[in-house]
Motif scaffolding. Sequence first.
Motif, short mmCIF file in Angstrom:
data_model
loop_
_atom_site.label_atom_id
_atom_site.label_comp_id
_atom_site.label_asym_id
_atom_site.label_seq_id
_atom_site.Cartn_x
_atom_site.Cartn_y
_atom_site.Cartn_z
N GLY A 125 0.77 -1.18 0.15
CA GLY A 125 -0.13 -0.04 -0.05
C GLY A 125 0.83 1.36 0.12
N LEU A 126 1.96 1.25 0.42
CA LEU A 126 2.79 2.40 0.66
C LEU A 126 3.88 2.36 -0.53
N GLU A 127 3.70 1.67 -1.56
CA GLU A 127 4.92 1.07 -2.48
C GLU A 127 5.01 2.59 -3.20
N GLY A 128 4.21 3.47 -3.36
CA GLY A 128 4.77 4.68 -4.23
C GLY A 128 5.11 5.73 -3.29
N ASN A 129 5.54 5.58 -2.29
CA ASN A 129 6.03 6.45 -1.18
C ASN A 129 7.49 5.92 -0.82
N LEU A 130 8.61 6.94 -1.10
CA LEU A 130 9.87 6.27 -0.91
C LEU A 130 10.48 6.95 0.30
N CYS A 131 11.41 6.30 1.00
CA CYS A 131 12.01 6.71 2.06
C CYS A 131 13.38 6.16 2.14
N ARG A 132 14.40 7.23 2.20
CA ARG A 132 15.79 6.66 1.96
C ARG A 132 16.55 6.34 3.24
N CYS A 133 15.94 6.62 4.27
CA CYS A 133 16.52 6.48 5.71
C CYS A 133 16.35 5.43 6.31
N THR A 134 14.92 4.85 6.50
CA THR A 134 14.54 4.12 7.53
C THR A 134 14.65 2.61 7.08
N GLY A 135 14.76 2.17 5.93
CA GLY A 135 14.61 0.77 5.95
C GLY A 135 13.04 0.04 5.96
N TYR A 136 12.18 1.15 6.28
CA TYR A 136 10.73 0.83 6.07
C TYR A 136 10.28 -0.14 7.64
N GLN A 137 11.07 -0.86 8.35
CA GLN A 137 10.58 -1.46 9.32
C GLN A 137 9.62 -0.84 10.22
N ASN A 138 10.31 0.22 10.50
CA ASN A 138 9.60 1.14 11.82
C ASN A 138 8.46 1.68 11.27
N ILE A 139 8.15 2.02 9.74
CA ILE A 139 7.02 2.78 9.27
C ILE A 139 5.88 1.75 9.25
N VAL A 140 6.19 0.46 8.95
CA VAL A 140 5.65 -0.59 9.09
C VAL A 140 4.66 -0.91 10.53
N ARG A 141 5.77 -1.03 11.34
CA ARG A 141 5.33 -1.05 12.71
C ARG A 141 4.54 -0.02 13.10
N ALA A 142 4.83 1.30 12.69
CA ALA A 142 3.67 2.55 13.25
C ALA A 142 2.65 2.42 12.49
N VAL A 143 2.25 1.85 11.28
CA VAL A 143 1.06 1.84 10.60
C VAL A 143 0.20 0.62 11.33
N ARG A 144 1.01 -0.39 11.63
CA ARG A 144 0.26 -1.56 12.43
C ARG A 144 -0.42 -0.76 13.69
N ARG A 145 0.59 -0.30 14.36
CA ARG A 145 0.12 0.38 15.77
C ARG A 145 -0.99 1.21 15.80
N ALA A 146 -0.94 2.20 14.57
CA ALA A 146 -2.23 3.21 14.29
C ALA A 146 -3.21 2.30 14.31
N ALA A 147 -3.25 1.16 12.95
CA ALA A 147 -4.26 0.57 12.65
C ALA A 147 -5.01 0.04 14.00
N GLY A 148 -4.50 -0.44 14.92
CA GLY A 148 -4.95 -0.86 16.24
C GLY A 148 -5.90 0.07 17.04
N GLU A 149 -5.12 1.42 16.88
CA GLU A 149 -5.48 2.54 17.62
C GLU A 149 -6.90 3.03 17.06
N MET A 150 -6.99 2.93 15.61
CA MET A 150 -7.82 3.57 14.95
C MET A 150 -9.31 2.84 14.82
N ARG A 151 -9.09 1.52 14.71
CA ARG A 151 -10.34 0.59 14.76
C ARG A 151 -10.96 0.62 15.85
N GLU A 152 -12.55 0.85 15.48
CA GLU A 152 -13.43 0.72 16.39
C GLU A 152 -13.06 -0.11 17.53
N PRO A 153 -13.41 0.23 18.88
CA PRO A 153 -13.21 -0.79 20.12
C PRO A 153 -13.95 -1.94 19.71
N SER A 154 -14.90 -2.23 19.28
CA SER A 154 -15.66 -3.41 18.92
C SER A 154 -14.99 -4.35 17.76
#
Length: 163
Positions: free
Chosen positions: A128-157
Amino acid sequence: MPRIRVDVDGATYEDDVEPRVLLVHYLRDRLGKVGTPVGCDTSNCGACTVLMDGVSVKSCSVLAVQADGRDVTTVEGLGLNGTEHPMQRAFHEEHALQCGYCTPGMIMASIDLLRENADPSEEEIRDGLEGNLCRCTGYQNIVRAVRRAAGEMREPSEREVAP
């Protein structure tokens, strides 16, 4: 010159614009929304990604006149009353940035990704983020951040419940 009316980060703007002005330059130069960086100017890097009517677009490939009558959200328009959006907070807490240049576009593209898929796998995030480039991070922490935000943003149910 065409006159446009566009809602940006909750405020309405009416301006005369040259037909050739890119949305990224309108946002930065006319409205002062400098949180949206100019990256490659070729739509390859995704640093300039914003949401237009809730869908991510690379603002270097959209003319300002195409935003007429639309709702545009920049990274500066996220959060409420000075609080961070869950995606912004997750990027901070998961150390998903180094130089920070790609971060606004990554955050905006990630929000759109979660609009389409509230609980993406690591592979789905990378795709999903294929069209966004990062030259510094290696993406691992970006993926973790998106997973974390996904958990926080889903409805409690919809959140996973521990047995």
